[in-house]
Design an enzyme around this catalytic site. Sequence first.
Site, PDB file in Angstrom:
ATOM      1  N   GLU A 184       0.828  -1.197   0.000  1.00 37.95           N
ATOM      2  CA  GLU A 184       0.000   0.000   0.000  1.00 37.95           C
ATOM      3  C   GLU A 184       0.870   1.258   0.000  1.00 37.95           C
ATOM      4  O   GLU A 184       1.954   1.272   0.578  1.00 37.95           O
ATOM      5  CB  GLU A 184      -0.931  -0.025   1.210  1.00 37.95           C
ATOM      6  N   CYS A 204       3.571   8.471   1.045  1.00 41.22           N
ATOM      7  CA  CYS A 204       4.028   7.541   2.075  1.00 41.22           C
ATOM      8  C   CYS A 204       4.174   6.188   1.379  1.00 41.22           C
ATOM      9  O   CYS A 204       3.188   5.606   0.935  1.00 41.22           O
ATOM     10  CB  CYS A 204       2.983   7.485   3.191  1.00 41.22           C
ATOM     11  N   CYS A 232       6.148  -7.171   6.979  1.00 37.54           N
ATOM     12  CA  CYS A 232       7.236  -6.666   7.813  1.00 37.54           C
ATOM     13  C   CYS A 232       7.676  -7.765   8.772  1.00 37.54           C
ATOM     14  O   CYS A 232       6.849  -8.535   9.249  1.00 37.54           O
ATOM     15  CB  CYS A 232       6.756  -5.448   8.605  1.00 37.54           C
ATOM     16  N   CYS A 234       6.326  -5.095  16.072  1.00 37.54           N
ATOM     17  CA  CYS A 234       5.780  -4.005  16.888  1.00 37.54           C
ATOM     18  C   CYS A 234       4.308  -4.346  17.153  1.00 37.54           C
ATOM     19  O   CYS A 234       3.538  -4.536  16.214  1.00 37.54           O
ATOM     20  CB  CYS A 234       5.894  -2.680  16.145  1.00 37.54           C
ATOM     21  N   CYS A 278       1.140  -2.374  15.531  1.00 32.80           N
ATOM     22  CA  CYS A 278       1.131  -2.042  14.101  1.00 32.80           C
ATOM     23  C   CYS A 278       0.464  -3.137  13.277  1.00 32.80           C
ATOM     24  O   CYS A 278       0.772  -4.322  13.430  1.00 32.80           O
ATOM     25  CB  CYS A 278       2.566  -1.844  13.616  1.00 32.80           C
ATOM     26  N   GLY A 309       6.709  -2.097   5.980  1.00 37.66           N
ATOM     27  CA  GLY A 309       8.069  -2.621   5.964  1.00 37.66           C
ATOM     28  C   GLY A 309       9.070  -1.769   6.706  1.00 37.66           C
ATOM     29  O   GLY A 309       8.788  -0.643   7.123  1.00 37.66           O
ATOM     30  N   GLU A 310      10.259  -2.340   6.877  1.00 37.10           N
ATOM     31  CA  GLU A 310      11.349  -1.649   7.549  1.00 37.10           C
ATOM     32  C   GLU A 310      12.421  -1.322   6.502  1.00 37.10           C
ATOM     33  O   GLU A 310      13.139  -2.212   6.033  1.00 37.10           O
ATOM     34  CB  GLU A 310      11.916  -2.551   8.665  1.00 37.10           C
ATOM     35  N   SER A 336      11.956   6.486   7.644  1.00 34.49           N
ATOM     36  CA  SER A 336      11.567   6.202   9.032  1.00 34.49           C
ATOM     37  C   SER A 336      11.949   4.768   9.381  1.00 34.49           C
ATOM     38  O   SER A 336      11.645   3.834   8.650  1.00 34.49           O
ATOM     39  CB  SER A 336      10.058   6.389   9.185  1.00 34.49           C
ATOM     40  N   SER A 361      11.271   5.641  15.048  1.00 35.02           N
ATOM     41  CA  SER A 361      10.069   5.349  15.833  1.00 35.02           C
ATOM     42  C   SER A 361      10.519   4.997  17.239  1.00 35.02           C
ATOM     43  O   SER A 361      10.990   3.896  17.488  1.00 35.02           O
ATOM     44  CB  SER A 361       9.313   4.173  15.203  1.00 35.02           C
ATOM     45  N   LEU A 362      10.391   5.954  18.140  1.00 37.02           N
ATOM     46  CA  LEU A 362      10.935   5.760  19.487  1.00 37.02           C
ATOM     47  C   LEU A 362       9.871   5.173  20.424  1.00 37.02           C
ATOM     48  O   LEU A 362      10.048   4.127  21.011  1.00 37.02           O
ATOM     49  CB  LEU A 362      11.469   7.089  20.022  1.00 37.02           C
ATOM     50  N   HIS A 363       8.803   5.901  20.594  1.00 35.74           N
ATOM     51  CA  HIS A 363       7.635   5.469  21.388  1.00 35.74           C
ATOM     52  C   HIS A 363       7.874   5.307  22.887  1.00 35.74           C
ATOM     53  O   HIS A 363       6.912   5.338  23.649  1.00 35.74           O
ATOM     54  CB  HIS A 363       7.005   4.188  20.814  1.00 35.74           C
ATOM     55  N   ASN A 399      -3.633   4.974  16.009  1.00 29.52           N
ATOM     56  CA  ASN A 399      -4.746   4.484  15.209  1.00 29.52           C
ATOM     57  C   ASN A 399      -5.044   3.062  15.633  1.00 29.52           C
ATOM     58  O   ASN A 399      -4.242   2.164  15.378  1.00 29.52           O
ATOM     59  CB  ASN A 399      -4.385   4.534  13.728  1.00 29.52           C
ATOM     60  N   CYS A 414      -1.096   5.816   9.792  1.00 30.84           N
ATOM     61  CA  CYS A 414       0.075   5.082  10.288  1.00 30.84           C
ATOM     62  C   CYS A 414      -0.341   3.793  10.959  1.00 30.84           C
ATOM     63  O   CYS A 414      -1.218   3.786  11.807  1.00 30.84           O
ATOM     64  CB  CYS A 414       0.807   5.878  11.360  1.00 30.84           C
TER      65      CYS A 414
HETATM   66  N1  SAH Z   1       9.291   0.405   9.922  1.00 33.98           N
HETATM   67  C1  SAH Z   1       9.373   1.817   9.896  1.00 33.98           C
HETATM   68  C2  SAH Z   1       8.360   2.507   8.994  1.00 33.98           C
HETATM   69  C3  SAH Z   1       6.915   2.033   9.027  1.00 33.98           C
HETATM   70  S1  SAH Z   1       5.853   2.518  10.322  1.00 33.98           S
HETATM   71  C4  SAH Z   1       9.287   2.375  11.297  1.00 33.98           C
HETATM   72  O1  SAH Z   1       9.064   1.620  12.218  1.00 33.98           O
HETATM   73  O2  SAH Z   1       9.514   3.570  11.479  1.00 33.98           O
HETATM   74  C5  SAH Z   1       5.589   4.232  10.235  1.00 33.98           C
HETATM   75  C6  SAH Z   1       5.227   4.837  11.586  1.00 33.98           C
HETATM   76  O3  SAH Z   1       3.926   4.469  12.019  1.00 33.98           O
HETATM   77  C7  SAH Z   1       6.170   4.389  12.698  1.00 33.98           C
HETATM   78  O4  SAH Z   1       6.538   5.480  13.500  1.00 33.98           O
HETATM   79  C8  SAH Z   1       5.293   3.432  13.495  1.00 33.98           C
HETATM   80  O5  SAH Z   1       5.748   3.277  14.798  1.00 33.98           O
HETATM   81  C9  SAH Z   1       3.958   4.106  13.393  1.00 33.98           C
HETATM   82  N2  SAH Z   1       2.821   3.245  13.699  1.00 33.98           N
HETATM   83  C10 SAH Z   1       2.722   1.915  13.524  1.00 33.98           C
HETATM   84  N3  SAH Z   1       1.511   1.483  13.915  1.00 33.98           N
HETATM   85  C11 SAH Z   1       0.829   2.570  14.343  1.00 33.98           C
HETATM   86  C12 SAH Z   1      -0.501   2.777  14.824  1.00 33.98           C
HETATM   87  N4  SAH Z   1      -1.356   1.774  14.940  1.00 33.98           N
HETATM   88  N5  SAH Z   1      -0.855   4.042  15.140  1.00 33.98           N
HETATM   89  C13 SAH Z   1      -0.013   5.077  14.986  1.00 33.98           C
HETATM   90  N6  SAH Z   1       1.247   4.947  14.512  1.00 33.98           N
HETATM   91  C14 SAH Z   1       1.657   3.703  14.202  1.00 33.98           C
END
Ligand code: SAH
Length: 345
Positions: free
Chosen positions: A93, A106, A113, A117, A120, A164-165, A196, A219-221, A295, A338
């Site tokens: 997508e 995007c 992937c 996580c 996701c 994907g990463e 990212s 993507s720190l979180h 989301n 996202c």
């Molecule tokens: N693999 C890469 C790029 C894909 S994800 C990465 O991890 O950065 C793109 C962004 O969306 C990342 O910051 C990820 O943490 C975030 N993301 C994934 N699932 C999400 C969700 N359900 N709600 C909000 N952000 C999310």
Amino acid sequence: MPSKKDIRALSKEELRHFFVENGDKAFRGNQVYEWLWQKSTHSFDDMTNLSKETRTMLEENFVINHIKVDQMQRSNDGTIKNAIKLHDNMIVESVLIPTETRTTACVSSQVGCSLDCNFCATARLKRMRNLNPDEIYDQVVAIDKQSRVYHNHKLSNIVFMGMGEPLLNYKNVLDAIDKITSDEGLGMSPKRITLSTVGIPKMIKKLADDEVKFNLAVSLHSAIDTTRSKMMPINDKSNLAELLASLQYWYTKTNRKITFEYVIWKGINDSQNDANALVDYCKKIPSKVNLIEYNAIDDGEFQQASAKATEMYVRSLEANHIIINVRRSRGKDIDAACGQLANKS
Ligand code: SAH
């Protein structure tokens, strides 16, 4: 019959060599390269500055694989989600995200992937395969077209935040970015491209050594190891200290700030203690923070934290002079936001 090779897997040098080997002039390779990339031609017959014999010869030796926009959905906020069909019928997508002044593509870098996580949707798909450079490039071309048709201007930015990463498909992603930024491709500025990553220290150092000119987002979180490991198992392999060391290396080499992407979840990372940890982490590396809305992807295992928690984070970071932006999600109604990319359509 052996299957024909995808001509877009050849570099310009290899194309030039092919023509010389076939008794023709090397510059034919440049002509074909221009058709394939700058003009995104899908058929040898359209290469009108080549003789009929040359076109037939190419047809006999090669195919031109290309993606197809299989399904396009438009959100009421202008976001467009595309299900992209690859030559082997796999689907990824890509999303067009408009703001008043610009459009951002995007794009995906892998089918599925391999990272787990747990918040996701793409993680549920597992990794099927890496995308080829042309498959990444074509997503950008497709979204640029949509930007011109639906928003009356060309594509302005690209983020590698689809499926994907990207750092686990390093070579193909960098090859695609080379073509996207080259004058022989789309001629876009690398300053408008952001990769990212989940944060893989070894590969971040490699990016720095390769002197890339695009931007890096991580993507720190969470800036607390136990919390981050719970949400992102990759953190067990390389922890926050290793990640930080690689980011400091990146900064020393590139002089470019890092963007941290950060979601705040209820009961997981919404306390003052979590915000303080983020402040401390950010102080060690020139960076800014993008707070992303969560989301929901399933039965509500995780929930977006309260508006109060967001305010608390904003206050804490701003008090320490760290730039923080609160990002509203786009395209939620069509599962284009996202972490929602999961081939649901
Ligand atoms: N693999 C890469 C790029 C894909 S994800 C990465 O991890 O950065 C793109 C962004 O969306 C990342 O910051 C990820 O943490 C975030 N993301 C994934 N699932 C999400 C969700 N359900 N709600 C909000 N952000 C999310």
